[in-house]
Design an enzyme around this catalytic site. Structure first.
Site, PDB file in Angstrom:
ATOM      1  N   THR A 188       0.839  -1.200   0.000  1.00 12.26           N
ATOM      2  CA  THR A 188       0.000   0.000   0.000  1.00 12.26           C
ATOM      3  C   THR A 188       0.872   1.247   0.000  1.00 12.26           C
ATOM      4  O   THR A 188       2.044   1.219   0.396  1.00 12.26           O
ATOM      5  CB  THR A 188      -0.887   0.069   1.262  1.00 12.26           C
ATOM      6  OG1 THR A 188      -0.035   0.139   2.419  1.00 12.26           O
ATOM      7  CG2 THR A 188      -1.790  -1.147   1.379  1.00 12.26           C
ATOM      8  N   LYS A 218      -2.003 -13.517  15.936  1.00  8.57           N
ATOM      9  CA  LYS A 218      -2.951 -14.520  16.421  1.00  8.57           C
ATOM     10  C   LYS A 218      -2.810 -15.832  15.663  1.00  8.57           C
ATOM     11  O   LYS A 218      -2.924 -16.913  16.246  1.00  8.57           O
ATOM     12  CB  LYS A 218      -4.387 -13.988  16.289  1.00  8.57           C
ATOM     13  CG  LYS A 218      -5.445 -14.978  16.774  1.00  8.57           C
ATOM     14  CD  LYS A 218      -6.818 -14.344  16.833  1.00  8.57           C
ATOM     15  CE  LYS A 218      -7.845 -15.352  17.367  1.00  8.57           C
ATOM     16  NZ  LYS A 218      -9.159 -14.727  17.592  1.00  8.57           N
ATOM     17  N   TYR A 271      22.555  -9.951  37.412  1.00  8.53           N
ATOM     18  CA  TYR A 271      21.445 -10.305  38.291  1.00  8.53           C
ATOM     19  C   TYR A 271      20.832  -9.017  38.797  1.00  8.53           C
ATOM     20  O   TYR A 271      21.236  -7.927  38.389  1.00  8.53           O
ATOM     21  CB  TYR A 271      21.880 -11.224  39.442  1.00  8.53           C
ATOM     22  CG  TYR A 271      23.149 -10.817  40.163  1.00  8.53           C
ATOM     23  CD1 TYR A 271      23.162  -9.763  41.082  1.00  8.53           C
ATOM     24  CD2 TYR A 271      24.334 -11.508  39.941  1.00  8.53           C
ATOM     25  CE1 TYR A 271      24.312  -9.409  41.750  1.00  8.53           C
ATOM     26  CE2 TYR A 271      25.502 -11.164  40.611  1.00  8.53           C
ATOM     27  CZ  TYR A 271      25.485 -10.112  41.510  1.00  8.53           C
ATOM     28  OH  TYR A 271      26.630  -9.757  42.178  1.00  8.53           O
ATOM     29  N   HIS A 309      25.772   3.231  47.500  1.00  4.46           N
ATOM     30  CA  HIS A 309      24.438   2.714  47.816  1.00  4.46           C
ATOM     31  C   HIS A 309      23.349   3.774  47.619  1.00  4.46           C
ATOM     32  O   HIS A 309      22.463   3.943  48.453  1.00  4.46           O
ATOM     33  CB  HIS A 309      24.391   2.160  49.238  1.00  4.46           C
ATOM     34  CG  HIS A 309      25.329   1.009  49.457  1.00  4.46           C
ATOM     35  ND1 HIS A 309      25.272  -0.148  48.723  1.00  4.46           N
ATOM     36  CD2 HIS A 309      26.364   0.858  50.314  1.00  4.46           C
ATOM     37  CE1 HIS A 309      26.228  -0.975  49.121  1.00  4.46           C
ATOM     38  NE2 HIS A 309      26.909  -0.383  50.079  1.00  4.46           N
ATOM     39  N   GLU A 344      34.670   1.266  42.047  1.00  9.96           N
ATOM     40  CA  GLU A 344      34.008   0.215  41.282  1.00  9.96           C
ATOM     41  C   GLU A 344      33.507   0.728  39.937  1.00  9.96           C
ATOM     42  O   GLU A 344      33.640   0.048  38.917  1.00  9.96           O
ATOM     43  CB  GLU A 344      32.837  -0.394  42.054  1.00  9.96           C
ATOM     44  CG  GLU A 344      32.196  -1.535  41.272  1.00  9.96           C
ATOM     45  CD  GLU A 344      31.081  -2.237  42.013  1.00  9.96           C
ATOM     46  OE1 GLU A 344      30.499  -3.161  41.429  1.00  9.96           O
ATOM     47  OE2 GLU A 344      30.784  -1.868  43.159  1.00  9.96           O
ATOM     48  N   ASN A 400      15.417  11.869  55.657  1.00 12.15           N
ATOM     49  CA  ASN A 400      15.763  13.240  56.005  1.00 12.15           C
ATOM     50  C   ASN A 400      17.243  13.468  55.720  1.00 12.15           C
ATOM     51  O   ASN A 400      18.065  12.601  56.010  1.00 12.15           O
ATOM     52  CB  ASN A 400      15.498  13.507  57.486  1.00 12.15           C
ATOM     53  CG  ASN A 400      14.027  13.639  57.799  1.00 12.15           C
ATOM     54  OD1 ASN A 400      13.268  14.218  57.056  1.00 12.15           O
ATOM     55  ND2 ASN A 400      13.625  13.096  58.960  1.00 12.15           N
ATOM     56  N   ARG A 442      15.737  14.871  61.512  1.00 11.37           N
ATOM     57  CA  ARG A 442      16.694  15.801  60.915  1.00 11.37           C
ATOM     58  C   ARG A 442      17.872  16.053  61.855  1.00 11.37           C
ATOM     59  O   ARG A 442      19.004  16.215  61.404  1.00 11.37           O
ATOM     60  CB  ARG A 442      15.977  17.103  60.563  1.00 11.37           C
ATOM     61  CG  ARG A 442      16.632  17.875  59.441  1.00 11.37           C
ATOM     62  CD  ARG A 442      15.626  18.781  58.774  1.00 11.37           C
ATOM     63  NE  ARG A 442      14.532  18.008  58.203  1.00 11.37           N
ATOM     64  CZ  ARG A 442      14.580  17.391  57.022  1.00 11.37           C
ATOM     65  NH1 ARG A 442      15.669  17.479  56.297  1.00 11.37           N
ATOM     66  NH2 ARG A 442      13.553  16.703  56.569  1.00 11.37           N
ATOM     67  N   ARG A 471       9.543  22.302  49.178  1.00  9.74           N
ATOM     68  CA  ARG A 471      10.134  21.114  49.808  1.00  9.74           C
ATOM     69  C   ARG A 471      10.594  20.136  48.736  1.00  9.74           C
ATOM     70  O   ARG A 471       9.976  20.014  47.680  1.00  9.74           O
ATOM     71  CB  ARG A 471       9.093  20.449  50.713  1.00  9.74           C
ATOM     72  CG  ARG A 471       9.653  19.350  51.589  1.00  9.74           C
ATOM     73  CD  ARG A 471       8.537  18.690  52.379  1.00  9.74           C
ATOM     74  NE  ARG A 471       7.725  17.806  51.542  1.00  9.74           N
ATOM     75  CZ  ARG A 471       6.674  17.128  51.980  1.00  9.74           C
ATOM     76  NH1 ARG A 471       6.262  17.276  53.232  1.00  9.74           N
ATOM     77  NH2 ARG A 471       6.006  16.332  51.177  1.00  9.74           N
TER      78      ARG A 471
END
Length: 513
Positions: free
Chosen positions: A30, A133, A210, A267, A319, A414, A434, A509
């Site tokens: 088309t 399908k 992992y 971390h 690392e 905090n 805090r 905040r």
């Protein structure tokens, strides 16, 4: 034996069509795909000629016809189906190659809703779903990257059910992501992005070794193509945890434009940050904040690593290193560190770190997810902060306040951040109060032998009591920036006035949970 080719992305389609003809397929096509094939000498029949039904309604209806969908969907192993196909003169269509109208490109290019509506594909998804399908009998091809594999498998009689199953899954992923994009767009346009349904769709970039732990499986997915195009692996393999830390480190290091910013993360939280005249000085200053935590951490550098900087960084074990670029000589320096991983993450031609700034953010909770607009520190948020005290910050203090506030906004609540001369000298994060964050930060600075006298302090949320200000005064804090909003703001301000500390309220905040 028919193959139907109707694609928006025409890369490779002519070569694919030629190979199919050589394999004995008759091509149906088309619009633009048909034109591209015919102009390149590929024998192809127009769908409207095949169906003897003209395209209607400006092309909105062209493949929605029993001879098309019947030819795709009828079950070849069902006697009643094959009898009906013969009765209605429906030939089998054994291969369907379709990818959809460029809806994403359209909404990026224009806000014209009429044009956007016309770029919602109808016939394409219907054909993809029909072919998927009936994958037991039909090959459904939605990815140009699969053209070569399809041809090779057909040539070598390797058109197996397993292969067709793989392509069927990709086909449903294709239509699902397409429909999700449309639904999310409509919700954004008409419901401020918060409709009754929200769809989060990503494309796999790669598997990680992992997940957070060895017993968990993990992978990186992307919303657009940022990571596949701009995250370059120079050394090592990124893990699941590496990627979350890289995200945190780049978010902070890239928050200061083209400045020579260095952020050290462990971390998910920063344990060092500095902006100096050059990356080497920034790295040395950032490392001083918490050299113990920095060991085995992730370091993001907003610039290019040269050999001199590489040698300095190689004095300890890091690392992960992520930067805008790295010289060959610098890369060679890290060869001896087998466990050190190095990546670049920058837009092409740019010498600063970059991450996409997603408009929305989400967090998984058991049974669902929370969805919100993304947070960021406004361009003028610090500059337009309100001075609440008699004492006013000096220009150098104000620069440090901006650094402290931006770092605090990207650190787990905090949190409190102490900055002196462009470097973080103490930081406490993720605490239940805090004042505990303040105690932890000051204790770490004392362990590192750092002098806080004259430093500034930022908090991502208000100080509920004056105790943190009393503690700040005891170590020589000269200026404070915080959102304000506590019922005891007057007490906190009075404490600053008592000690001659400048205090600014931003009135916004930045919790990060």
């Amino acid at each position: 034996m028919y193959a139907l080719l109707s694609v928006s992305d025409k890369s490779g389609i002519v070569e694919f069509g030629k190979e199919l003809v050589n394999l004995g397929y008759k091509i149906l096509s088309t619009g633009g795909t048909l034109k591209a094939l015919q102009e390149s000498g590929v024998c192809a029949e127009e769908v409207s000629n095949y169906t003897q039904s003209p395209e209607m309604f400006d092309g909105r209806v062209k493949t929605l016809h029993p001879k098309i969908h019947g030819g795709i969907l009828y079950r070849r192993d069902d006697e009643a189906h094959t009898k009906s196909a013969k009765e209605y003169n429906i030939d089998s269509i054994s291969l369907v190659c379709v990818n959809l109208y460029p809806f994403k490109q359209t909404i990026e290019r224009t806000d014209d809703f009429g044009e956007i509506i016309e770029n919602i594909d109808i016939g394409g998804p219907a054909m993809v779903r029909s072919a998927a399908k009936n994958f037991h009998s039909v090959l459904i091809v939605t990815d140009p990257n699969d053209y070569t594999r399809v041809i090779e498998n057909l040539k070598h009689q390797n058109n197996t059910l397993e292969f067709r199953t793989e392509l069927m899954i990709k086909a449903y992923e294709h239509t699902a992501s397409y429909d999700s994009m449309i639904a999310n767009y409509m919700n954004k346009r008409f419901k401020q992005g918060f409709g009754d349904k929200q769809f989060i769709v990503g494309k796999k970039v790669f598997d990680t070794r992992y997940g957070e732990n060895p017993h968990q499986k993990g992978a990186l997915y992307e919303f657009s193509e940022f990571f596949s195009q701009h995250l370059c692996i120079k050394k090592g393999e990124p893990s699941f945890n590496n990627l979350t830390d890289i995200n945190a480190a780049i978010s902070i290091a890239s928050a200061f434009g083209e400045c020579s910013a260095v952020c050290i993360v462990k971390h998910g939280n920063p344990c060092g940050f500095a902006i100096k005249e050059n990356l080497l000085d920034s790295y040395v200053s950032a490392l001083m904040c918490d050299s113990v935590s920095a060991y085995g951490g992730v370091v993001a550098l907003n610039g290019i690593i040269d050999e001199t900087l590489a040698r300095k960084m190689n004095e300890i074990f890091i690392e992960v290193i992520v930067c805008a670029g790295i010289s060959d000589a610098a890369l060679k320096v890290f060869e001896s560190k087998k466990r050190t991983k190095i990546f670049t993450c920058a837009l092409q031609g740019q010498n600063v770190l970059h991450l996409p700034r997603d408009s929305y953010d989400f967090k998984h909770i058991q049974g669902g997810f929370l969805y919100q607009q993304s947070d960021s520190v406004g361009a003028h948020e610090v500059a337009q902060a309100t001075c609440m005290t008699k004492q006013v910050a000096t220009p150098s203090q104000f620069k440090d306040l901006e650094i402290a506030y931006k770092v605090a906004s990207l650190t787990k609540s905090n949190c409190v951040v102490y900055v002196k001369d462009g470097a973080v000298v103490a930081i406490g994060m993720g605490m239940t109060s805090r004042v505990d964050a303040s105690r932890a930060a000051i204790a770490k600075a004392q362990d590192m032998g750092l002098d806080l006298q004259g430093c500034v302090l930022a908090s991502e949320a208000f100080f509920p009591f004056r105790d943190s200000i009393d503690m700040a005064h005891s170590v020589g804090v000269s200026a404070v920036i915080q959102p304000g909003g506590s019922i005891r703001d007057d007490e906190v301000i009075a404490a600053c006035d008592e000690f001659g500390i400048a205090m600014y309220f931003t009135h916004i905040r930045h919790f990060l949970h």
